[in-house]
Design an enzyme around this catalytic site. Structure first.
Site, PDB file in Angstrom:
ATOM      1  N   ARG A  27     -10.759  -6.223   3.702  1.00 34.83           N
ATOM      2  CA  ARG A  27     -10.227  -4.840   3.690  1.00 34.83           C
ATOM      3  C   ARG A  27     -10.500  -4.137   2.362  1.00 34.83           C
ATOM      4  O   ARG A  27     -10.807  -2.953   2.348  1.00 34.83           O
ATOM      5  CB  ARG A  27      -8.737  -4.852   4.038  1.00 34.83           C
ATOM      6  N   ASP A 129      -3.876 -28.566  -3.932  1.00 36.19           N
ATOM      7  CA  ASP A 129      -3.785 -29.574  -5.005  1.00 36.19           C
ATOM      8  C   ASP A 129      -3.433 -28.979  -6.373  1.00 36.19           C
ATOM      9  O   ASP A 129      -3.000 -29.692  -7.265  1.00 36.19           O
ATOM     10  CB  ASP A 129      -5.119 -30.338  -5.128  1.00 36.19           C
ATOM     11  N   MET A 171       0.456 -35.177  -0.777  1.00 36.02           N
ATOM     12  CA  MET A 171      -0.980 -34.985  -1.063  1.00 36.02           C
ATOM     13  C   MET A 171      -1.198 -34.521  -2.506  1.00 36.02           C
ATOM     14  O   MET A 171      -0.261 -34.399  -3.282  1.00 36.02           O
ATOM     15  CB  MET A 171      -1.555 -33.972  -0.092  1.00 36.02           C
ATOM     16  N   GLY A 172      -2.437 -34.220  -2.815  1.00 38.71           N
ATOM     17  CA  GLY A 172      -2.767 -33.732  -4.159  1.00 38.71           C
ATOM     18  C   GLY A 172      -4.072 -34.307  -4.686  1.00 38.71           C
ATOM     19  O   GLY A 172      -4.444 -34.076  -5.830  1.00 38.71           O
ATOM     20  N   ARG A 173      -4.723 -35.117  -3.874  1.00 32.06           N
ATOM     21  CA  ARG A 173      -5.949 -35.803  -4.272  1.00 32.06           C
ATOM     22  C   ARG A 173      -5.693 -36.554  -5.579  1.00 32.06           C
ATOM     23  O   ARG A 173      -4.776 -37.358  -5.619  1.00 32.06           O
ATOM     24  CB  ARG A 173      -7.104 -34.820  -4.388  1.00 32.06           C
ATOM     25  N   GLY A 187      15.220 -33.436  -6.552  1.00 39.62           N
ATOM     26  CA  GLY A 187      16.154 -34.337  -7.228  1.00 39.62           C
ATOM     27  C   GLY A 187      15.847 -35.806  -6.971  1.00 39.62           C
ATOM     28  O   GLY A 187      16.752 -36.618  -6.741  1.00 39.62           O
ATOM     29  N   HIS A 217      21.338 -43.637  -2.118  1.00 37.30           N
ATOM     30  CA  HIS A 217      19.905 -43.651  -1.766  1.00 37.30           C
ATOM     31  C   HIS A 217      19.087 -43.664  -3.063  1.00 37.30           C
ATOM     32  O   HIS A 217      19.636 -43.420  -4.142  1.00 37.30           O
ATOM     33  CB  HIS A 217      19.551 -42.389  -0.981  1.00 37.30           C
ATOM     34  N   GLU A 224      -0.439 -39.142  -3.694  1.00 38.21           N
ATOM     35  CA  GLU A 224      -1.419 -39.992  -2.987  1.00 38.21           C
ATOM     36  C   GLU A 224      -2.432 -40.625  -3.933  1.00 38.21           C
ATOM     37  O   GLU A 224      -2.969 -41.691  -3.672  1.00 38.21           O
ATOM     38  CB  GLU A 224      -2.142 -39.207  -1.891  1.00 38.21           C
TER      39      GLU A 224
HETATM   40  P1  ADP Z   1     -12.434 -28.605  -2.045  1.00 40.10           P
HETATM   41  O1  ADP Z   1     -13.117 -27.291  -2.211  1.00 40.10           O
HETATM   42  O2  ADP Z   1     -11.190 -28.511  -1.260  1.00 40.10           O
HETATM   43  O3  ADP Z   1     -12.263 -29.342  -3.358  1.00 40.10           O
HETATM   44  P2  ADP Z   1     -14.584 -30.516  -1.286  1.00 40.10           P
HETATM   45  O4  ADP Z   1     -14.560 -31.271  -2.551  1.00 40.10           O
HETATM   46  O5  ADP Z   1     -14.582 -31.318  -0.028  1.00 40.10           O
HETATM   47  O6  ADP Z   1     -13.362 -29.515  -1.098  1.00 40.10           O
HETATM   48  O7  ADP Z   1     -15.882 -29.579  -1.292  1.00 40.10           O
HETATM   49  C1  ADP Z   1     -16.096 -28.667  -0.232  1.00 40.10           C
HETATM   50  C2  ADP Z   1     -17.567 -28.416  -0.060  1.00 40.10           C
HETATM   51  O8  ADP Z   1     -18.099 -27.796  -1.228  1.00 40.10           O
HETATM   52  C3  ADP Z   1     -18.437 -29.647   0.153  1.00 40.10           C
HETATM   53  O9  ADP Z   1     -18.396 -30.130   1.459  1.00 40.10           O
HETATM   54  C4  ADP Z   1     -19.823 -29.080  -0.164  1.00 40.10           C
HETATM   55  O10 ADP Z   1     -20.317 -28.312   0.887  1.00 40.10           O
HETATM   56  C5  ADP Z   1     -19.476 -28.152  -1.347  1.00 40.10           C
HETATM   57  N1  ADP Z   1     -19.707 -28.899  -2.594  1.00 40.10           N
HETATM   58  C6  ADP Z   1     -18.905 -29.798  -3.192  1.00 40.10           C
HETATM   59  N2  ADP Z   1     -19.486 -30.330  -4.288  1.00 40.10           N
HETATM   60  C7  ADP Z   1     -20.719 -29.754  -4.383  1.00 40.10           C
HETATM   61  C8  ADP Z   1     -21.818 -29.898  -5.260  1.00 40.10           C
HETATM   62  N3  ADP Z   1     -21.795 -30.750  -6.296  1.00 40.10           N
HETATM   63  N4  ADP Z   1     -22.909 -29.140  -5.034  1.00 40.10           N
HETATM   64  C9  ADP Z   1     -22.950 -28.278  -3.995  1.00 40.10           C
HETATM   65  N5  ADP Z   1     -21.954 -28.128  -3.124  1.00 40.10           N
HETATM   66  C10 ADP Z   1     -20.847 -28.838  -3.299  1.00 40.10           C
HETATM   67  O1  F6P Z   2      -7.846 -30.962  -1.203  1.00 33.91           O
HETATM   68  C1  F6P Z   2      -6.834 -30.829  -0.259  1.00 33.91           C
HETATM   69  C2  F6P Z   2      -6.496 -32.170   0.343  1.00 33.91           C
HETATM   70  O2  F6P Z   2      -5.480 -31.979   1.318  1.00 33.91           O
HETATM   71  C3  F6P Z   2      -6.071 -33.250  -0.643  1.00 33.91           C
HETATM   72  O3  F6P Z   2      -4.736 -33.106  -1.062  1.00 33.91           O
HETATM   73  C4  F6P Z   2      -6.322 -34.491   0.151  1.00 33.91           C
HETATM   74  O4  F6P Z   2      -6.597 -35.601  -0.687  1.00 33.91           O
HETATM   75  C5  F6P Z   2      -7.562 -34.138   0.968  1.00 33.91           C
HETATM   76  O5  F6P Z   2      -7.632 -32.718   0.998  1.00 33.91           O
HETATM   77  C6  F6P Z   2      -7.524 -34.672   2.376  1.00 33.91           C
HETATM   78  O6  F6P Z   2      -8.754 -34.390   2.962  1.00 33.91           O
HETATM   79  P1  F6P Z   2      -9.054 -34.455   4.530  1.00 33.91           P
HETATM   80  O7  F6P Z   2      -8.464 -33.218   5.138  1.00 33.91           O
HETATM   81  O8  F6P Z   2     -10.521 -34.488   4.616  1.00 33.91           O
HETATM   82  O9  F6P Z   2      -8.364 -35.685   5.048  1.00 33.91           O
END
Ligand code: ADP
Ligand code: F6P
Length: 324
Positions: A27, A129, A171-173, A187, A217, A224
């Site tokens: 938009r 994350d 989560m949180g990678r 808490g 508790h 993760e």
């Molecule tokens: P997020 O953006 O949630 O961190 P990912 O790490 O899975 O997710 O990355 C999402 C997408 O971004 C990948 O599937 C790929 O298409 C692109 N990507 C990630 N790393 C690279 C890279 N080093 N070079 C080019 N594209 C990338």
């Molecule tokens: O980056 C977002 C996230 O939800 C992370 O917290 C988690 O580790 C990962 O993606 C899970 O990925 P998928 O959806 O491929 O299982």
């Protein structure tokens, strides 16, 4: 260069609020006089020419929806030089002058690649994350945190009824932000995050201390990406249960944290960042991520975003320990 046509895509793990960001990009782009094009399924759509024209009405009714109307994907082909060249060739073929990429760390590494191929691009900080340099807070974090918090509150009541300790995995990678904030807001007795080393025995000590104090508790929030995840800790405690007082249960929240209605905070954040992205393009500022710093819109070069790890504020970790 005068911009006429701008593309937008969502990539990586979806985040609640991505739709609000798409709506805002489309938009505000149309408001600036541009033609707007959606790219389906992240970088995969750039390569396979999965494009769709988007008008003002096409992004109606999505503000309150989780997920992303454009779809998201993890695309391995775009990680290759050939995949990136093909994507840029397709963008030029379709007369697209610039891209807005809504996503997290990996997706913004993809944005950097487009930038390095001299294609104008602006990133929008979006991931549950909260691990992205260039934005104090990212789209989706608030919703995910509130879902995790609701789980902590609910599990606390059943934990108290049965005098149990719960390991709640969020989560949180490899970032402990969500876990830490859920532990403070909920808490919890302890939080386990990747940024701080620990051993299962430290957790055992927290649990038996809570029991000996007469608590009903013990709630342990586990990121993760922590050194030991909830499953591994549960196995460890299965062999050590008699000395802990409480019996142990583990609950892994998983993708429920990424789904459903975005909060008001995420919708407004996404609306502001989306507008910030088209404003940056209009100024001719590309190769940057649009984020929020000290509650103000801010841009950060993608090179810096992709080469710097965002630090977690460990004072918050200390605060959690004091408040437990
Ligand atoms: P997020 O953006 O949630 O961190 P990912 O790490 O899975 O997710 O990355 C999402 C997408 O971004 C990948 O599937 C790929 O298409 C692109 N990507 C990630 N790393 C690279 C890279 N080093 N070079 C080019 N594209 C990338
Ligand atoms: O980056 C977002 C996230 O939800 C992370 O917290 C988690 O580790 C990962 O993606 C899970 O990925 P998928 O959806 O491929 O299982």
């Amino acid at each position: 260069m005068k911009i006429k046509k701008v593309g937008v895509l969502t990539s990586g793990g979806d985040a609640p609020g991505m739709n609000a960001a798409i709506r805002s990009v489309v938009r505000t782009g149309i408001h600036r006089g541009w033609e707007m094009v959606g790219v389906r399924n992240g970088y995969q759509g750039l390569i396979s020419e999965n494009y769709v024209n988007l008008g003002v009405r096409d992004v109606g009714g999505i503000l309150d929806k989780g997920g992303t109307m454009l779809g998201s994907a993890r695309c391995l082909e775009f990680k290759t030089e050939e995949g990136q060249r093909k994507a840029v060739r397709n963008l030029n073929k379709h007369g697209i002058d610039a891209m807005v990429v809504i996503g997290g760390n990996g997706s913004q590494t993809g944005s950097l690649k487009l930038h390095q191929h001299d294609f104008p691009v602006v990133g929008v900080a979006s991931t549950i994350d909260n691990d992205l340099t260039g934005s104090d807070i990212t789209i989706g974090v608030d919703t995910a945190l509130n879902i995790a918090l609701e789980a902590v509150d609910r599990l606390k009541t059943t934990a108290s009824s049965h005098q149990r300790a719960f390991l709640i995995e969020v989560m949180g990678r490899d970032c402990g932000y969500l876990a830490l904030m859920a532990a403070i807001a909920g808490g919890a007795e302890q939080v386990l995050i990747p940024e701080v080393d620990f051993e299962p025995e430290d957790v055992a000590e927290t649990i038996s201390k809570a029991y000996n104090k007469g608590k009903e508790h013990a709630i342990i929030v586990v990121a993760e990406g922590a050194k030991y995840n909830a499953e591994r800790l549960k196995e460890y405690f299965a062999e050590n249960k008699d000395r802990l007082g409480f019996s142990i249960r583990a609950s892994i929240l998983g993708h429920i944290q990424r789904g459903g209605r975005p909060t008001a905070y995420d919708r407004t954040l996404a609306s502001r960042l989306g507008a910030g992205a088209t404003a940056a393009l209009e100024r001719g500022e590309t190769g940057v991520l649009v984020g929020m710093k000290k509650s103000e819109l801010a841009t950060t070069p993608l090179e810096e975003v992709c080469s710097t790890k965002k630090p977690l504020d460990l004072e918050l970790f200390e605060l959690q320990r004091i408040l437990d």
